[in-house]
Design an enzyme around this catalytic site. Sequence first.
Site, PDB file in Angstrom:
ATOM      1  N   CYS A 277      16.609  11.760   8.829  1.00 34.19           N
ATOM      2  CA  CYS A 277      16.504  13.285   8.527  1.00 34.19           C
ATOM      3  C   CYS A 277      15.368  13.188   7.277  1.00 34.19           C
ATOM      4  O   CYS A 277      14.050  12.805   7.721  1.00 34.19           O
ATOM      5  CB  CYS A 277      17.787  13.735   7.828  1.00 34.19           C
ATOM      6  SG  CYS A 277      17.874  15.431   7.648  1.00 34.19           S
TER       7      CYS A 277
ATOM      8  N   HIS B 257      22.057  12.451  12.248  1.00 33.75           N
ATOM      9  CA  HIS B 257      22.486  11.406  11.170  1.00 33.75           C
ATOM     10  C   HIS B 257      23.561  10.535  12.067  1.00 33.75           C
ATOM     11  O   HIS B 257      24.741  10.681  11.807  1.00 33.75           O
ATOM     12  CB  HIS B 257      23.369  12.408  10.111  1.00 33.75           C
ATOM     13  CG  HIS B 257      22.326  13.157   9.318  1.00 33.75           C
ATOM     14  ND1 HIS B 257      22.049  12.580   7.999  1.00 33.75           N
ATOM     15  CD2 HIS B 257      21.867  14.186   9.386  1.00 33.75           C
ATOM     16  CE1 HIS B 257      21.314  13.406   7.507  1.00 33.75           C
ATOM     17  NE2 HIS B 257      21.128  14.516   8.381  1.00 33.75           N
TER      18      HIS B 257
ATOM     19  N   GLU C  43      25.025   7.848  10.677  1.00 28.66           N
ATOM     20  CA  GLU C  43      26.045   7.456   9.402  1.00 28.66           C
ATOM     21  C   GLU C  43      27.002   8.637   9.211  1.00 28.66           C
ATOM     22  O   GLU C  43      28.067   8.098   8.744  1.00 28.66           O
ATOM     23  CB  GLU C  43      25.266   7.492   8.268  1.00 28.66           C
ATOM     24  CG  GLU C  43      24.707   8.534   7.503  1.00 28.66           C
ATOM     25  CD  GLU C  43      23.704   9.314   7.850  1.00 28.66           C
ATOM     26  OE1 GLU C  43      23.213  10.280   7.290  1.00 28.66           O
ATOM     27  OE2 GLU C  43      22.963   8.913   8.875  1.00 28.66           O
TER      28      GLU C  43
END
EC number: 6.3.5.3
Length: 227
Positions: free
Chosen positions: A86, A194, A196
Site C-alpha cells: 500500500c 494487504h 499482512e
Amino acid sequence: MKFAVIVFPGSNCDADMYHAVKDALGEEVDYLWHTETSVEGYDAILLPGGFSYGDYLRSGSIARFSPIMEDVIRAANEGVPVLGVCNGFQVLLEAGLLPGAMLRNEKLTFICKPVELEVQNNDTFFTSEYEQGETITIPVAHGEGNYYCDDETLKQLEANNQVVFRYTDRVNGSRNHIAGIVNKAGNVLGMMPHPERAVEQLVGGEDGLRLFKSILRNWRESHVVTP
C-alpha cells in the site's frame, strides 16, 4: 530469518506487519524508525501501509527522502528482498525501485474491502507458495491505488512477467488491473492489497500468509549450508 519493519510518521499498518512475521510466521522482526540509517543485519525489509508524513505533496513522496531509505535502496540493489504494501508500494515507486506511479482511485473514493487477485507469476521470491493462475482473496484499503505507467513501461512489465498480482475485477482503475509488480531482479515487490491482514482464519483467511512463507522458504533455500 530476521525481518525489519520500517516505520514512518503516519504509518498505521506496521503493527499488522510485525504480527504477521512474529506471530503468524514465527520469525524474528524489529521495528526500524525512519531516522535510522542502516538496515544492515536484516534478511528482508518490509515497508508497511499508512499515510507516511500525512501523504503531503503525494503519497510516499516525503517518506522516500527519510534517512533510512538510502540504505533500503542500497540493500534492494544488492538483492535483499524488499516488500512494500500500500503506502509502502507508493514509497518504492517514489524511490525509483519500481516503475510507474499511483493516481487517485478512478471513482475518487477510498476503497476498503476484500478483493480477489489472480497470481500472475509464482516464480518469484514472494509467490512460490502459490499456484500459477490461482485466485486468492486479500483486503485492500486505499484512496490512491490506481497504478499508472506509460505504454512502453507497461509493455516491458508484461513481457518480463513483472506483474505478480492482478485484480480479477476493475477495483480502482489500475492499468491492466495491476495489483502488484516486482523489479527486474525479482527481489522488490510492491502491492496495494494487504497480505499482512490475511494471515489468520479468525480475520477472514490465510491467503496472505503464503506470501510471507514464500519469503522464508526462498531465504532458507538460498542459505543452505552444504558440508
